[in-house]
Design an enzyme around this catalytic site. Structure first.
Site, PDB file in Angstrom:
ATOM      1  N   ASP A  99      -2.055  -0.278   5.965  1.00 30.52           N
ATOM      2  CA  ASP A  99      -2.384   0.333   7.258  1.00 30.52           C
ATOM      3  C   ASP A  99      -3.864   0.234   7.618  1.00 30.52           C
ATOM      4  O   ASP A  99      -4.271   0.725   8.672  1.00 30.52           O
ATOM      5  CB  ASP A  99      -1.970   1.811   7.256  1.00 30.52           C
ATOM      6  CG  ASP A  99      -2.785   2.635   6.264  1.00 30.52           C
ATOM      7  OD1 ASP A  99      -2.820   2.256   5.069  1.00 30.52           O
ATOM      8  OD2 ASP A  99      -3.385   3.641   6.666  1.00 30.52           O
ATOM      9  N   ASP A 129      -0.349   5.165   0.643  1.00 30.33           N
ATOM     10  CA  ASP A 129      -0.691   6.156   1.669  1.00 30.33           C
ATOM     11  C   ASP A 129      -0.762   5.513   3.050  1.00 30.33           C
ATOM     12  O   ASP A 129      -1.527   4.573   3.269  1.00 30.33           O
ATOM     13  CB  ASP A 129      -2.045   6.803   1.347  1.00 30.33           C
ATOM     14  CG  ASP A 129      -1.972   7.691   0.121  1.00 30.33           C
ATOM     15  OD1 ASP A 129      -1.357   8.760   0.215  1.00 30.33           O
ATOM     16  OD2 ASP A 129      -2.511   7.305  -0.925  1.00 30.33           O
ATOM     17  N   ASP A 174       0.857  -1.178   0.000  1.00 24.88           N
ATOM     18  CA  ASP A 174       0.000   0.000   0.000  1.00 24.88           C
ATOM     19  C   ASP A 174       0.902   1.240   0.000  1.00 24.88           C
ATOM     20  O   ASP A 174       2.074   1.166   0.402  1.00 24.88           O
ATOM     21  CB  ASP A 174      -0.885  -0.047   1.247  1.00 24.88           C
ATOM     22  CG  ASP A 174      -1.702   1.216   1.431  1.00 24.88           C
ATOM     23  OD1 ASP A 174      -2.390   1.608   0.484  1.00 24.88           O
ATOM     24  OD2 ASP A 174      -1.635   1.802   2.535  1.00 24.88           O
TER      25      ASP A 174
END
Length: 267
Positions: free
Chosen positions: A212, A15, A13
């Site tokens: 996240d 961001d 991922d």
């Protein structure tokens, strides 16, 4: 994990995992460099449709992680490919920004703002979302247009906090029309997993998802046979994790710890 084949590829991922805003997460450059030196295959994956794959590749390269466009997948690409296969040349209206519109046009789809001819409404993260766009989408959906979305994220992590993401646009359309979104192209869908695995050239059992978000990154990994690794540099805290129904296979403080974990996973 015991009983699993060795991990040879990572879906990362962006961001909240590799960067936050315009800053790399400390240690990201070194961690990714080390994984590459070990021969691990890596693909970068973003649900955010605000930028093109070339934009993401340029940003990673500028920040010190050399990447080609082919090593990046985003929800815009996955949705455009899916839609072009299902309905070649379809007339679409997208609540989204210019990079998404360009991706749809590259896939041979026709952009329209006429509710009477729109066949698909696309909901996306859009910082220019306004009442005009809402009304066009509303009218098209009431006339029977299909309802797709790029991604389900509630927020997007940025420097200093978070901002509203595509879930707000989806919710506005669902609330006003009584319709429910039919397809979401980005995480945690199987469509984005398939696109990432195609780039990596590996089966899901030999890949790990690092992200996240519990509701997208970890859920996707769990549902599609990937090893799930949660990093705590984005939207999920240890307090959130303690209350969560979805549990990752591994938790790291940041991507800087990934090479140490890889020594166990990539045995």
């Amino acid at each position: 994990m015991k009983g699993r084949p060795a991990v040879a590829g990572y879906i990362l991922d962006l961001d909240g995992t590799v960067w936050r805003g315009e800053q790399l997460i400390p240690g990201a450059e070194e961690a990714i460099g080390e994984l590459r030196r070990r021969g691990r295959r890596i693909v970068f994956l973003s649900n955010k449709p605000l930028y093109s794959r070339a934009d993401y590749a340029d940003k990673l390269t500028r920040l010190g992680i050399p990447v080609s466009e082919d090593e990046v997948i985003n929800s815009s690409l996955v949705l455009a490919r899916l839609l072009s296969r299902e309905a070649p040349g379809a007339k679409v209206f997208a609540i989204g920004e210019q990079p998404l519109l360009e991706e749809l046009e590259r896939a041979g789809l026709e952009l329209s703002e006429d509710p009477g001819e729109i066949e698909y409404v696309i909901a996306a993260f859009d910082r220019t979302f306004d009442y005009r766009k809402l009304d066009i989408a509303f009218q098209a959906l009431k006339r029977g247009a299909r309802f797709w979305a790029t991604n389900p994220d509630k927020t997007c992590p940025v420097e200093g906090g978070e901002v509203p993401d595509a879930a707000g646009v989806i919710a506005a359309l669902e609330a006003t029309t009584g319709r429910r979104v039919e397809l979401i192209a980005g995480k945690p869908s199987r469509h984005v997993v398939e696109a990432a695995l195609e780039v990596l050239g590996l089966p899901p059992g030999r890949c790990a998802m690092v992200g996240d978000r519990l509701e997208t990154d970890v859920r996707m990994a769990k549902e599609h046979g990937l090893t799930s690794i949660l990093t705590l540099t984005g939207v999920t805290s240890r307090e959130d994790l303690a209350r969560a129904a979805v549990r990752p296979d591994h938790v790291i403080e940041s991507i800087a710890e990934l090479p140490a974990l890889d020594e166990k996973l990539g045995r």
